[in-house]
Every structure is written in structure tokens, then in C-alpha cells.
Design a protein around this motif. Structure first.
Motif, PDB file in Angstrom:
ATOM      1  N   HIS A  16       0.916  -1.014   0.074  1.00  0.00           N
ATOM      2  CA  HIS A  16      -0.405  -0.037   0.263  1.00  0.00           C
ATOM      3  C   HIS A  16       0.924   1.037   0.208  1.00  0.00           C
ATOM      4  CE1 HIS A  16      -3.430   2.382   1.453  1.00  0.00           C
ATOM      5  NE2 HIS A  16      -2.401   3.021   2.609  1.00  0.00           N
ATOM      6  N   VAL A  17       2.449   1.141   1.050  1.00  0.00           N
ATOM      7  CA  VAL A  17       3.162   2.859   1.032  1.00  0.00           C
ATOM      8  C   VAL A  17       3.563   2.938  -0.522  1.00  0.00           C
ATOM      9  CG1 VAL A  17       4.596   2.933   1.670  1.00  0.00           C
ATOM     10  CG2 VAL A  17       3.069   2.623   3.521  1.00  0.00           C
ATOM     11  N   GLU A  18       4.511   1.462  -0.819  1.00  0.00           N
ATOM     12  CA  GLU A  18       5.423   1.703  -2.358  1.00  0.00           C
ATOM     13  C   GLU A  18       4.084   1.838  -3.374  1.00  0.00           C
ATOM     14  OE1 GLU A  18       8.553   1.453  -2.072  1.00  0.00           O
ATOM     15  OE2 GLU A  18       8.394   1.024  -0.436  1.00  0.00           O
ATOM     16  N   LEU A  19       3.145   1.465  -3.534  1.00  0.00           N
ATOM     17  CA  LEU A  19       2.471   2.002  -4.095  1.00  0.00           C
ATOM     18  C   LEU A  19       1.959   3.515  -4.253  1.00  0.00           C
ATOM     19  CD1 LEU A  19       0.580   0.858  -6.784  1.00  0.00           C
ATOM     20  CD2 LEU A  19      -1.658   0.795  -5.387  1.00  0.00           C
ATOM     21  N   ASN A  20       1.242   3.949  -2.862  1.00  0.00           N
ATOM     22  CA  ASN A  20       1.110   4.942  -2.880  1.00  0.00           C
ATOM     23  C   ASN A  20       2.623   6.098  -3.174  1.00  0.00           C
ATOM     24  OD1 ASN A  20      -1.850   5.337  -2.404  1.00  0.00           O
ATOM     25  ND2 ASN A  20      -1.358   4.940  -0.597  1.00  0.00           N
ATOM     26  N   MET A  21       3.754   6.254  -3.287  1.00  0.00           N
ATOM     27  CA  MET A  21       4.324   6.607  -3.078  1.00  0.00           C
ATOM     28  C   MET A  21       4.362   6.866  -4.808  1.00  0.00           C
ATOM     29  SD  MET A  21       6.987   6.241   0.060  1.00  0.00           S
ATOM     30  CE  MET A  21       8.114   5.184   0.214  1.00  0.00           C
ATOM     31  N   TYR A  22       4.955   5.452  -5.436  1.00  0.00           N
ATOM     32  CA  TYR A  22       4.594   5.966  -7.041  1.00  0.00           C
ATOM     33  C   TYR A  22       3.760   6.808  -7.064  1.00  0.00           C
ATOM     34  CZ  TYR A  22       4.596   4.086 -11.415  1.00  0.00           C
ATOM     35  OH  TYR A  22       4.821   4.481 -12.845  1.00  0.00           O
ATOM     36  N   LEU A  23       2.511   6.628  -6.843  1.00  0.00           N
ATOM     37  CA  LEU A  23       1.178   7.379  -7.740  1.00  0.00           C
ATOM     38  C   LEU A  23       1.644   9.330  -7.863  1.00  0.00           C
ATOM     39  CD1 LEU A  23      -1.747   4.867  -6.830  1.00  0.00           C
ATOM     40  CD2 LEU A  23      -0.900   5.467  -9.468  1.00  0.00           C
ATOM     41  N   LEU A  24       2.199   9.226  -6.028  1.00  0.00           N
ATOM     42  CA  LEU A  24       2.656  10.537  -5.830  1.00  0.00           C
ATOM     43  C   LEU A  24       3.742  10.844  -6.417  1.00  0.00           C
ATOM     44  CD1 LEU A  24       1.609  10.718  -1.992  1.00  0.00           C
ATOM     45  CD2 LEU A  24       0.339  11.662  -3.846  1.00  0.00           C
ATOM     46  N   ARG A  25       4.682  10.147  -6.844  1.00  0.00           N
ATOM     47  CA  ARG A  25       5.867  10.326  -7.602  1.00  0.00           C
ATOM     48  C   ARG A  25       5.390  10.853  -8.971  1.00  0.00           C
ATOM     49  NH1 ARG A  25       9.291   6.950  -3.947  1.00  0.00           N
ATOM     50  NH2 ARG A  25       9.941   7.824  -3.494  1.00  0.00           N
ATOM     51  N   SER A  26       4.858   9.896  -9.640  1.00  0.00           N
ATOM     52  CA  SER A  26       4.600   9.950 -10.808  1.00  0.00           C
ATOM     53  C   SER A  26       3.024  10.769 -11.428  1.00  0.00           C
ATOM     54  CB  SER A  26       4.515   8.538 -11.140  1.00  0.00           C
ATOM     55  OG  SER A  26       3.591   7.672 -10.747  1.00  0.00           O
ATOM     56  N   ARG A  27       1.838  10.496 -10.318  1.00  0.00           N
ATOM     57  CA  ARG A  27       0.773  10.999 -11.292  1.00  0.00           C
ATOM     58  C   ARG A  27      -0.197  11.394 -10.420  1.00  0.00           C
ATOM     59  NH1 ARG A  27      -0.788   5.160 -13.116  1.00  0.00           N
ATOM     60  NH2 ARG A  27       1.429   4.816 -13.695  1.00  0.00           N
ATOM     61  N   ARG A  28       0.098  11.429  -9.415  1.00  0.00           N
ATOM     62  CA  ARG A  28      -1.212  12.514  -8.508  1.00  0.00           C
ATOM     63  C   ARG A  28      -0.368  13.066  -7.374  1.00  0.00           C
ATOM     64  NH1 ARG A  28      -3.731   6.834  -7.560  1.00  0.00           N
ATOM     65  NH2 ARG A  28      -4.901   6.309  -9.557  1.00  0.00           N
ATOM     66  N   GLN A  29      -1.209  14.112  -7.320  1.00  0.00           N
ATOM     67  CA  GLN A  29      -0.695  15.303  -6.227  1.00  0.00           C
ATOM     68  C   GLN A  29      -1.529  16.055  -5.262  1.00  0.00           C
ATOM     69  OE1 GLN A  29      -1.741  18.548  -9.403  1.00  0.00           O
ATOM     70  NE2 GLN A  29       0.086  20.014  -8.525  1.00  0.00           N
ATOM     71  N   TYR A  30      -1.254  15.466  -3.985  1.00  0.00           N
ATOM     72  CA  TYR A  30      -2.216  15.990  -3.010  1.00  0.00           C
ATOM     73  C   TYR A  30      -2.102  17.291  -2.205  1.00  0.00           C
ATOM     74  CZ  TYR A  30      -3.814  14.122   1.240  1.00  0.00           C
ATOM     75  OH  TYR A  30      -4.433  13.995   2.575  1.00  0.00           O
TER      76      TYR A  30
END
Ligand SMILES: C[S@@+](CC[C@H](N)C(=O)[O-])C[C@H]1O[C@@H](n2cnc3c(N)ncnc32)[C@H](O)[C@@H]1O
Length: 259
Positions: free
Chosen positions: A234-248
Motif C-alpha cells: 500500500h505504501v510503496e504504491l501510494n509513494m509511486y503514484l504520488l511521485r508520478s501522476r498524483r498531487q496531494y
């Protein structure tokens, strides 16, 4: 997720991402940091009527009530298990001036028009399929001059593949881009006062996860093993998504006095 985090921390925790402040923050500290950051974007809520939309298990609403002293907190969530946990824990703790209700963010059928000074929705809006109705409901239930805060995970627009579409459907994800938010808030007659991109702080917060997993209390080898695997992925996936295609992003705005 509720039960996995409870296992990890031996108590119910907020259900959102961690926000980095300092290296030795615990997981719970890092989640509190996110709530505190959000509230710091608003004017004081002491003595005011506050609504949390998508409140999860209620831990965050109770924290806000205790620390920021609104006159009352109303908190809604679509998930009846979350509301049951929130009500049971609140009763056990003898907390007053807080009400948890099952409701849909896109309808807010339990909330009166023009009744709230502040509306918060933290890490819930990407679950709502009809976010335009959610924004219209914010407009309806806010008092004129009232403020809203939406902390949401936004998408950086790119072409959707079939696999990506399937994954988003399966996970009930409905991310909007920043541009879409700006347009839809305008259509809902709500002003934007600030938009903070806190992606880096959240990714940095997640980096401590490996340490938190090590501190997890051991109870049952098989359960522990699966929870750790689940949380690590869960953590690795969220970090990957936030680095590549998402913005918080944390969006703060208000309902104008005159519309
Ligand atoms: C990631 S949790 C965040 C919980 C809480 N805001 C926090 O920060 O700890 C997202 C919550 O949104 C709720 N949710 C999803 N769709 C909803 C809807 N249409 N109306 C109300 N709540 C919804 C889920 O049940 C879940 O509890």
C-alpha cells in the motif's frame, strides 16, 4: 484498513496519509500533522459549527473537537461500520458535542441548509463519483461567508489505458485534476482562497513507514506477516503514484456573503 492500522498502533487511528514534520514522529504524530496543517489554513473555529464529510472512524473529528474547540462537530460517512466505530468509541470516551451520522457526501440529507461555519473533507473526495453534487452540497449547507477545506489527491492528466480504467473502477477512485476542481468550484459558486500542494511532505511522511512497521506489536505470526505485506505494498504504491501522476492538494475557500 481500519483494522490493520488498529493492529499496528493498538488503537483506532485517523485514516489518512502521514505528513512529515520531523524524523522521529510516530505514525500517529504524522497523521495528526496532516490534520493540524489543514486546520492551520483556516481561521479559528472556536465556538463555530463544523462539519466533517467522509469522517471515517471519527478519530479525526474527535481530535479537532478537543484541540480546536468548535461549538459542535457533526461528522458524516457513507460507511456504516465506520459510523458504528465512531459512535461506540465516543460513548466509551464520554465525549459530548459531537454527532456521527451515516450520510452521502453527494446528498448530505441529514444536514440543514446554511447551518455550518466550516466544512472539512480530508482525503475522502476522490471516492465520490459525483463530485459536482458534493460541491453543490457544500454550497447549500455552508452559511454565507462560511469556509470549506478539501484535502484531496488530484490526478495529473494523462491518457487512460484500459488497465488504469479497470483499476480506478475497482478501487472506486474518481480523481479530478486541479483544472477540473477550479472549474467546478467556480460553477458551484464557491471561491478558492488557497491551494497548497503538499505532495512532497506526504511522500516524506511515508518514508518512515518501514520504521513504524518494525515497531508493530507482535501477536500472531501469520496475521502480522500478511498485514505487513499489505501495508508495505500500500505504501510503496501510494509513494509511486504520488511521485508520478498524483498531487496531494489542500484547497481552501469560502461561500461568498452575496451570491
Ligand atoms: C481515506 S478515509 C478518510 C477518513 C477521514 N477523513 C480521515 O482523514 O481520517 C475516506 C472516507 O471517505 C468515506 N466515503 C467514501 N465515499 C463517501 C461518500 N459518498 N459519502 C461519505 N463518505 C464517503 C469512506 O467511507 C472513508 O471513511
Amino acid at each position: 484498513m481500519n483494522q490493520s492500522l488498529k493492529r499496528l498502533n493498538e488503537e483506532y487511528t485517523m485514516l489518512h496519509y502521514p505528513y512529515y514534520q520531523k524524523d522521529n514522529d510516530s505514525f500517529i504524530d504524522a497523521q495528526i500533522n496532516l490534520t493540524d496543517f489543514c486546520i492551520s489554513r483556516l481561521t479559528p473555529m472556536k465556538g463555530k459549527q463544523v462539519l466533517e464529510i467522509g469522517c471515517g472512524n471519527g478519530v479525526q473529528a474527535k481530535y479537532i473537537l478537543r484541540k480546536y474547540s468548535p461549538a459542535s462537530m457533526t461528522a458524516i460517512d457513507l460507511n456504516s461500520t465506520n459510523i458504528e466505530i465512531a459512535n461506540t468509541e465516543t460513548k466509551k470516551q464520554g465525549i459530548k458535542n459531537i454527532s456521527f451520522q451515516i450520510d452521502d457526501a453527494q446528498k448530505l440529507s441529514t444536514i440543514e441548509s446554511k447551518s455550518m461555519d466550516f466544512i472539512l473533507s480530508i482525503e475522502s473526495a476522490f471516492h465520490f463519483p459525483d463530485k459536482s453534487s458534493f460541491l453543490n452540497e457544500i454550497y447549500r449547507v455552508l452559511k454565507p461567508g462560511g469556509s470549506f477545506l478539501i484535502a484531496d489527491i488530484l490526478t495529473i492528466p494523462r491518457k487512460n489505458t484500459t488497465l488504469r480504467e479497470f483499476w480506478k473502477k475497482k478501487m472506486h477512485f474518481h480523481h479530478w485534476s486541479r483544472h477540473k476542481y477550479e472549474n467546478e468550484l467556480f460553477k458551484a459558486r464557491l471561491n478558492i482562497n488557497s491551494l497548497s500542494d503538499i505532495t512532497k511532505k506526504v511522500i516524506h511522511g511515508f518514508k518512515n513507514y518501514k520504521y513504524w512497521l518494525k515497531t508493530m506489536k507482535k501477536t500472531n505470526f501469520i496475521d502480522d506477516f500478511f498485514i505487513k505485506i499489505f501495508l508495505s505494498i500500500h505504501v510503496e504504491l501510494n509513494m509511486y503514484l504520488l511521485r508520478s501522476r498524483r498531487q496531494y492538494c489542500v484547497i481552501v475557500g469560502d461561500k461568498p456573503f452575496k451570491s
